[in-house]
Design a protein around this motif. Sequence first.
Motif, PDB file in Angstrom:
ATOM      1  N   CYS A  36       0.480  -1.294  -0.077  1.00 34.42           N
ATOM      2  CA  CYS A  36       0.061  -0.229   0.172  1.00 34.42           C
ATOM      3  C   CYS A  36       0.888   0.835  -0.357  1.00 34.42           C
ATOM      4  O   CYS A  36       2.020   1.564   0.976  1.00 34.42           O
ATOM      5  CB  CYS A  36      -0.829  -0.047   1.391  1.00 34.42           C
ATOM      6  SG  CYS A  36      -1.981   1.317   1.511  1.00 34.42           S
ATOM      7  N   TYR A  72       0.654   5.583   0.526  1.00 28.00           N
ATOM      8  CA  TYR A  72      -0.523   6.435   0.545  1.00 28.00           C
ATOM      9  C   TYR A  72      -0.091   7.865   0.348  1.00 28.00           C
ATOM     10  O   TYR A  72       1.529   8.174   0.271  1.00 28.00           O
ATOM     11  CB  TYR A  72      -0.538   6.183   1.669  1.00 28.00           C
ATOM     12  CG  TYR A  72      -0.962   7.683   2.436  1.00 28.00           C
ATOM     13  CD1 TYR A  72      -2.443   8.010   2.931  1.00 28.00           C
ATOM     14  CD2 TYR A  72      -0.327   8.962   3.131  1.00 28.00           C
ATOM     15  CE1 TYR A  72      -3.064   8.945   2.926  1.00 28.00           C
ATOM     16  CE2 TYR A  72      -1.243   9.737   3.873  1.00 28.00           C
ATOM     17  CZ  TYR A  72      -2.529  10.011   3.830  1.00 28.00           C
ATOM     18  OH  TYR A  72      -3.133  11.108   4.146  1.00 28.00           O
ATOM     19  N   VAL A 128      -4.203   6.585  -2.957  1.00 30.08           N
ATOM     20  CA  VAL A 128      -4.037   5.189  -2.196  1.00 30.08           C
ATOM     21  C   VAL A 128      -4.391   4.357  -2.817  1.00 30.08           C
ATOM     22  O   VAL A 128      -4.568   4.642  -4.105  1.00 30.08           O
ATOM     23  CB  VAL A 128      -5.287   5.070  -0.847  1.00 30.08           C
ATOM     24  CG1 VAL A 128      -4.798   3.887  -0.385  1.00 30.08           C
ATOM     25  CG2 VAL A 128      -5.146   6.019   0.089  1.00 30.08           C
ATOM     26  N   MET A 171      -2.777   0.221  -4.135  1.00 28.76           N
ATOM     27  CA  MET A 171      -2.838  -1.193  -3.237  1.00 28.76           C
ATOM     28  C   MET A 171      -2.826  -2.078  -4.734  1.00 28.76           C
ATOM     29  O   MET A 171      -3.457  -2.328  -5.270  1.00 28.76           O
ATOM     30  CB  MET A 171      -3.772  -1.389  -2.518  1.00 28.76           C
ATOM     31  CG  MET A 171      -4.458  -0.424  -1.921  1.00 28.76           C
ATOM     32  SD  MET A 171      -5.452  -1.132  -0.877  1.00 28.76           S
ATOM     33  CE  MET A 171      -4.656  -2.780   0.473  1.00 28.76           C
ATOM     34  N   SER A 180      -5.803   2.005  -7.316  1.00 31.86           N
ATOM     35  CA  SER A 180      -5.586   3.427  -7.365  1.00 31.86           C
ATOM     36  C   SER A 180      -7.322   4.030  -6.662  1.00 31.86           C
ATOM     37  O   SER A 180      -7.980   4.224  -7.256  1.00 31.86           O
ATOM     38  CB  SER A 180      -4.131   4.176  -7.744  1.00 31.86           C
ATOM     39  OG  SER A 180      -4.446   5.824  -7.742  1.00 31.86           O
TER      40      SER A 180
END
Length: 309
Positions: A65, A67, A87, A89, A98
């Motif tokens: 992940c 950020y 974010v 992942m 996204s």
Amino acid sequence: MFNGKKFLMAVGMAMAVVLGGSAVQAAPTDAAKEQFCQETLSLVDYDQGQLLMSMDADVKSMIHCHYESKLYFAAKPQLAGKGTVKVTMAVPNQPVSSIERDYYLQEKDEQLVAYFQIPDNSWVKSAVAMPAAQKKLYMESNKELVQASLETVKAVELGQANGDKQSYMVTVDGEKILPYFAKVMSMAGEEGNNMLPLLKPVLENIGDFTYTVEIDRAKHMVTGMQADLTEPLRKMALASIDPAKSTPEQVAKAKELISTSTMNLAIKAVPMDKVPNLKVPKKVEREAKAVKVERINGQQAAPKTADSK
């Protein structure tokens, strides 16, 4: 709210960091510590600027992940902010996902109102009381609290110098973290004191850690921070395992996942002569649905609509 001292205290004291050894300059620890303490005490508030933050969390073979956050802010005459959160992942055998969302902060009628864009692209808003006396507490320097943060410093080494900017690698005494945060929580009043028991098990298991902070010695402001949160994260996670409530297989699996987890953080603060228009758009202000968050009582707080019962 957004100032050099509180940026250093609220973020720095909770962060661990790794900085390449090749960047370290030869300097006596005591002299470096004295310089760092003097620079910290000389930090000044800045009224507007930009904060950039990125964080990576990775549990190998399971999930990654990333950020990112960008926030433009102004502290005077009223608090206001405009930001974006993204974010991303990645899960094995799945497409990378996204999500990017905008948000606004606006001080109005002794309240701080936050507007958040949610997955369906509509908006919600939440307000917290911010009386004038409380705002004054947030905005003004608090030398007692700054001094308390310095009392947790165990050792300091000089890092890389770049013009007026000097980085410091600061080792914090783990045994002094809890008393420091007790002072921080007391500033928040009753709710802060109620949160301290929830934080205590975490803070007691962090131990000594090191973070890197960069200070502009000419402008007297924090300009950046880097942190490798892997070891504190692992210590806190391991301390949360209760063998009495888990099977040996579950404990072993949890320890395996924890041992492969990593987390890194980077923050940059930039003062600016001009900040973009931070006013909440009329459409957002008109259409945002009010939500509230229940008081934290030892369980996860849940948002509710304003008319929920």
